[in-house]
Design a protein around this motif. Structure first.
Motif, mmCIF file in Angstrom:
data_model
loop_
_atom_site.group_PDB
_atom_site.id
_atom_site.type_symbol
_atom_site.label_atom_id
_atom_site.label_comp_id
_atom_site.label_asym_id
_atom_site.label_seq_id
_atom_site.Cartn_x
_atom_site.Cartn_y
_atom_site.Cartn_z
ATOM 1 N N ALA A 245 36.891 26.067 73.695
ATOM 2 C CA ALA A 245 35.550 25.901 73.138
ATOM 3 C C ALA A 245 34.491 25.607 74.189
ATOM 4 N N ILE A 246 34.890 25.160 75.358
ATOM 5 C CA ILE A 246 33.902 24.813 76.386
ATOM 6 C C ILE A 246 33.690 25.962 77.361
ATOM 7 N N VAL A 247 34.763 26.561 77.847
ATOM 8 C CA VAL A 247 34.663 27.657 78.833
ATOM 9 C C VAL A 247 34.399 28.996 78.156
ATOM 10 N N GLY A 248 34.913 29.177 76.956
ATOM 11 C CA GLY A 248 34.819 30.471 76.290
ATOM 12 C C GLY A 248 36.031 31.315 76.635
ATOM 13 N N ILE A 249 35.900 32.146 77.676
ATOM 14 C CA ILE A 249 37.003 33.004 78.126
ATOM 15 C C ILE A 249 37.182 32.850 79.636
ATOM 16 N N GLN A 250 38.398 32.526 80.048
ATOM 17 C CA GLN A 250 38.735 32.383 81.466
ATOM 18 C C GLN A 250 39.786 33.426 81.850
ATOM 19 N N PRO A 251 39.420 34.450 82.642
ATOM 20 C CA PRO A 251 40.412 35.446 83.058
ATOM 21 C C PRO A 251 41.437 34.852 84.031
ATOM 22 N N ILE A 252 42.671 35.274 83.896
ATOM 23 C CA ILE A 252 43.723 34.955 84.854
ATOM 24 C C ILE A 252 43.779 36.091 85.862
ATOM 25 N N THR A 253 43.759 35.763 87.138
ATOM 26 C CA THR A 253 43.766 36.809 88.166
ATOM 27 C C THR A 253 45.159 37.086 88.716
ATOM 28 N N LYS A 254 46.075 36.088 88.624
ATOM 29 C CA LYS A 254 47.394 36.297 89.222
ATOM 30 C C LYS A 254 48.455 35.461 88.519
ATOM 31 N N TYR A 255 49.607 36.080 88.289
ATOM 32 C CA TYR A 255 50.815 35.391 87.825
ATOM 33 C C TYR A 255 51.982 35.965 88.621
ATOM 34 N N ARG A 256 52.556 35.129 89.454
ATOM 35 C CA ARG A 256 53.627 35.554 90.356
ATOM 36 C C ARG A 256 53.147 36.725 91.218
ATOM 37 N N LYS A 257 53.802 37.887 91.165
ATOM 38 C CA LYS A 257 53.386 38.985 92.036
ATOM 39 C C LYS A 257 52.385 39.928 91.369
ATOM 40 N N LYS A 258 52.023 39.639 90.115
ATOM 41 C CA LYS A 258 51.145 40.536 89.365
ATOM 42 C C LYS A 258 49.696 40.039 89.424
ATOM 43 N N THR A 259 48.781 40.967 89.700
ATOM 44 C CA THR A 259 47.351 40.658 89.640
ATOM 45 C C THR A 259 46.745 41.412 88.456
ATOM 46 N N TYR A 260 45.633 40.875 87.941
ATOM 47 C CA TYR A 260 45.067 41.399 86.706
ATOM 48 C C TYR A 260 43.575 41.716 86.856
ATOM 49 N N THR A 261 43.117 42.636 86.027
ATOM 50 C CA THR A 261 41.691 42.944 85.945
ATOM 51 C C THR A 261 41.050 42.015 84.913
ATOM 52 N N ASN A 262 39.731 42.150 84.723
ATOM 53 C CA ASN A 262 39.054 41.321 83.718
ATOM 54 C C ASN A 262 38.054 42.127 82.880
ATOM 55 N N LYS A 263 38.267 43.431 82.796
ATOM 56 C CA LYS A 263 37.325 44.304 82.096
ATOM 57 C C LYS A 263 37.175 43.925 80.622
ATOM 58 N N VAL A 264 38.278 43.714 79.946
ATOM 59 C CA VAL A 264 38.220 43.374 78.521
ATOM 60 C C VAL A 264 37.629 41.981 78.326
#
Length: 280
Positions: A245-264
């Motif tokens: 409720a405070i941040v809204g949406i926080q994208p995760i950029t990395k989990y272990r060896k996987k990196t992620y986009t934030n388009k959605v």
């Protein structure tokens, strides 16, 4: 300044017999204030009432939607946050008396506010790495979906994250399914499908979670699913993001060896801000 049972004070008088302190016998809401109003206040209020009923707390006659809103706005005014953004924590505790079995199911409350930098939800695009926290597990039951004062798994998980230089951790339930982050709900994006753990898995009944699910059901570009998420799915996802409720949406950029986009996440954040401005 703290609103303690309707009285503004800098020194609320808690005793050693406070049941929130002794047994975690309390529920709370953390609410964003911006643009002169409490964001998604009705959703917060009805979640609070539902939580109190589930925990068999007696709801006072004066705990109406309008009266509690007025009590929270007293804190905003006392802190001179009327033209600023702030977070407000409202905690409801069962009255003193008894041991595990309460002598009195009546309640009291206290609320305080902290200033926020941004009036709207802003997308944080900085590095945000997460890891699984496996020292303790969330129970897949109704109590886990409530915002109670018993958050020791989230506390120890936060310490683990800091000690290991992670921005956050993801919690597992006793069935080894991914439930949520330390401070919010989890969403997984794969293609045009957006998935979030179901309430049956024990995830928090989050306010932004509810808003996004309702929003996504109306959008033709996405399909939303409430279903269990296995740890193996995390590295196959296109995106992962956390909501609260405070941040809204926080994208995760990395989990272990996987990196992620934030388009959605970026697309949905704009829609969420628009929804927040219109909501009661």
């Amino acid at each position: 300044m703290i609103n303690f049972n309707g009285t503004l004070t800098e020194n609320p008088q808690f005793t050693a017999y406070n049941r929130g302190m002794l047994y975690g016998d309390a529920v709370f809401e953390t609410i964003r204030y911006t643009g002169g109003k409490l964001t998604f206040w009705e959703d917060h209020y009805f979640r609070l009432m539902a939580s109190m009923r589930i925990l068999r707390m007696e709801i006072p006659m004066h705990f109406t939607l309008e009266n509690l809103e007025e009590e929270l706005l007293k804190v905003i005014e006392a802190e001179t946050f009327q033209n600023k953004a702030a977070s407000i924590r409202l905690t409801v505790t069962r009255n003193e008396g008894g041991k595990y079995l309460p002598e009195d199911n009546g309640v009291g409350f206290y609320a305080f506010a902290k200033e926020l930098k941004n009036p709207f939800f802003i997308l944080n695009e900085e590095s945000y790495e997460v890891e699984l926290y496996k020292d303790h597990y969330v129970n897949a039951d109704l109590i886990s979906t409530l915002k109670t004062a018993n958050k020791i798994i989230h506390v120890t998980g936060s310490i683990y994250a800091e000690e290991n230089d992670y921005a956050n951790c993801l919690l597992l339930n006793n069935n080894k399914a991914v439930v949520e982050a330390l401070n919010g709900n989890l969403f997984l994006v794969k293609g045009n499908v957006i998935k979030t753990p179901s309430l049956e898995d024990g995830c928090l009944r989050g306010i932004i979670r509810k808003q996004l699910i309702e929003m996504l059901k109306k959008l033709e570009d996405y399909t939303v699913e409430e279903a269990s998420i296995s740890p193996f799915e995390l590295q196959k996802a296109d995106e992962l993001f956390i909501t609260n409720a405070i941040v809204g949406i926080q994208p995760i950029t990395k989990y272990r060896k996987k990196t992620y986009t934030n388009k959605v996440a970026k697309d949905l954040l704009g829609k969420l801000n628009a929804q927040a401005r219109l909501a009661k």
